[in-house]
Design an enzyme around this catalytic site. Structure first.
Site, PDB file in Angstrom:
ATOM      1  N   ASN A  20     -18.673  -3.742  18.520  1.00  0.00           N
ATOM      2  CA  ASN A  20     -17.343  -4.351  18.572  1.00  0.00           C
ATOM      3  C   ASN A  20     -16.253  -3.562  17.869  1.00  0.00           C
ATOM      4  OD1 ASN A  20     -19.042  -5.472  16.308  1.00  0.00           O
ATOM      5  ND2 ASN A  20     -17.053  -6.235  15.650  1.00  0.00           N
ATOM      6  N   HIS A  80     -21.360  -7.197  19.287  1.00  0.00           N
ATOM      7  CA  HIS A  80     -21.142  -8.453  20.008  1.00  0.00           C
ATOM      8  C   HIS A  80     -22.114  -8.520  21.183  1.00  0.00           C
ATOM      9  CE1 HIS A  80     -17.818  -9.200  17.511  1.00  0.00           C
ATOM     10  NE2 HIS A  80     -16.814  -9.095  18.363  1.00  0.00           N
ATOM     11  N   CYS A 133     -12.359  -7.342  22.010  1.00  0.00           N
ATOM     12  CA  CYS A 133     -13.636  -6.671  21.747  1.00  0.00           C
ATOM     13  C   CYS A 133     -14.813  -7.339  22.445  1.00  0.00           C
ATOM     14  CB  CYS A 133     -13.886  -6.583  20.249  1.00  0.00           C
ATOM     15  SG  CYS A 133     -13.769  -8.155  19.370  1.00  0.00           S
ATOM     16  N   SER A 160       0.817  -1.218   0.000  1.00  0.00           N
ATOM     17  CA  SER A 160       0.000   0.000   0.000  1.00  0.00           C
ATOM     18  C   SER A 160       0.848   1.264   0.000  1.00  0.00           C
ATOM     19  CB  SER A 160      -0.919   0.016   1.228  1.00  0.00           C
ATOM     20  OG  SER A 160      -1.861  -1.047   1.187  1.00  0.00           O
ATOM     21  N   GLY A 206     -15.859  -8.445  13.519  1.00  0.00           N
ATOM     22  CA  GLY A 206     -14.795  -8.820  14.436  1.00  0.00           C
ATOM     23  C   GLY A 206     -13.718  -9.647  13.772  1.00  0.00           C
TER      24      GLY A 206
END
Length: 359
Positions: free
Chosen positions: A336, A251, A157, A40, A188
């Protein structure tokens, strides 16, 4: 509060994108650097992300033409910022090495990654639960040989839904054990339904490493700083099962709990209603006004309705009732990738800034 120049290392992934979104208009933090993998590097952020932008809002205009740096060029990144957020997707030993490289370059790291969560002198902090663990940072700096650099992390999380609900009850009533079943969104795993179509109409009863994190990380959160390290708490005992479900974000957890001194339902609800942490007392920019929200309706909290409560930074609780095997059971929910990931890390950075750890 002074303005801090910040970077996001691992900026092109899903959590990195969430950091970019949250920092676009942050009152204390100016997003100055985006860094990612060599493939990148050299591209504009818009080019590097391409069609993988997964946030609900469009990519902020002020980052689209920012040129992405190589995250492994530590000195180049560190020289331009006061600290970095880290959300890289690498092997744990590589993450540990990278984060310590930034710290040794006198660039503090606020990490979303799990690699350093059990390093004894690295604070793993939920600002409303254990802000005192930041006191271990001078010992970490001594180990690393730094004056300013350090690593601080946020917890897993899934913990952000049930640990906040257990915390106000733990000491007063003597929480002895908890059973937790988490129902975790596909974000997640860094996925959307477009990139993970096999999750549509599906449930997978396994998330690698998640159950161990869910059982052990709360004990570090509830531990104490002693002799320059964080010593995990010995209790309560926690057992967990973690399932991946076909939900984009949010979550949920079903929780069962027992106590040495069993409280009444009214006492539990009162502790949840009255609880506030350091984030609320300091009025940190990302902090929810009320950390814990209890819903009286039998069918709440619901993922679609409640995951974005207080900008996704509050915890929703419902269905508190007695249980036949444990003292009580309830359900809870958190977002989350906001409270559980990037938002929680931004809130931790705000706490570190307010306490002077970046200066």
């Amino acid at each position: 509060m002074k303005q801090y120049q910040v970077g996001v290392v691992g900026a092109t992934g899903m959590v990195g994108q969430r950091f970019v979104s949250l920092l676009a208009q942050h009152p204390w933090f100016n997003l100055a650097v985006l860094a990612a993998s060599p493939r990148s590097a050299g591209k504009t952020y818009e080019e590097a992300v391409g069609d993988r932008w997964a946030m609900p809002d469009p990519m902020p205009a002020n980052v689209r033409n920012m040129v992405v740096l190589d995250a492994s060029h530590v000195e180049e990144v560190a020289s331009q910022v006061d600290f970095v957020f880290c959300a890289v997707d690498m092997k744990k030993e590589e993450i540990r090495a990278l984060e310590e490289s930034y710290a040794k370059a006198e660039c503090p790291v606020v990490s979303n990654n799990s690699a350093h969560r059990f390093t004894p002198d690295v604070p793993m902090v939920v600002p409303e639960i254990n802000p005192e663990h930041l006191e271990v940072i001078p010992a970490q700096r001594a180990r690393l040989g730094t004056k300013k650099g350090f690593v601080a992390v946020k917890s897993n999380c899934s913990l952000q839904s049930y640990v906040p609900a257990l915390h106000p009850l733990k000491d007063e009533f003597g929480l002895t054990k908890a059973l937790v079943c988490t129902y975790q969104a596909i974000s997640g795993a860094g996925k959307t339904f477009a990139t993970w179509p096999e999750m549509v109409d599906n449930c997978i009863p396994y998330i690698g490493g998640e159950e161990e994190k869910s059982e052990q990380e709360p004990l570090k959160l509830w531990g104490k700083v002693e002799a320059g390290v964080i010593v995990p708490a010995a209790a309560p005992s926690i057992t967990a099962q973690c399932l991946r479900i076909p939900v984009s974000d949010g979550h949920m957890a079903a929780v069962f709990m027992s106590f040495e001194k069993t409280p009444s339902k009214e006492e539990i609800l009162a502790r949840w209603a009255d609880y506030e942490g350091e984030a609320q007392r300091l009025k940190l920019p990302s902090a929810p006004k009320h950390f814990l929200h209890y819903f009286e309706e039998n069918d709440r909290p619901q993922t679609k309705l409640d995951r974005n409560l207080e900008n996704g930074m509050a915890v929703s609780i419902g269905r508190l009732r007695p249980d036949t095997q444990y003292d009580y059971k309830f359900v809870c929910l958190s977002h989350n990738t906001l409270r559980g990931a990037a938002g929680g890390a931004v809130l931790l950075a705000e706490l570190l800034a307010a306490k002077g750890y970046f200066d």
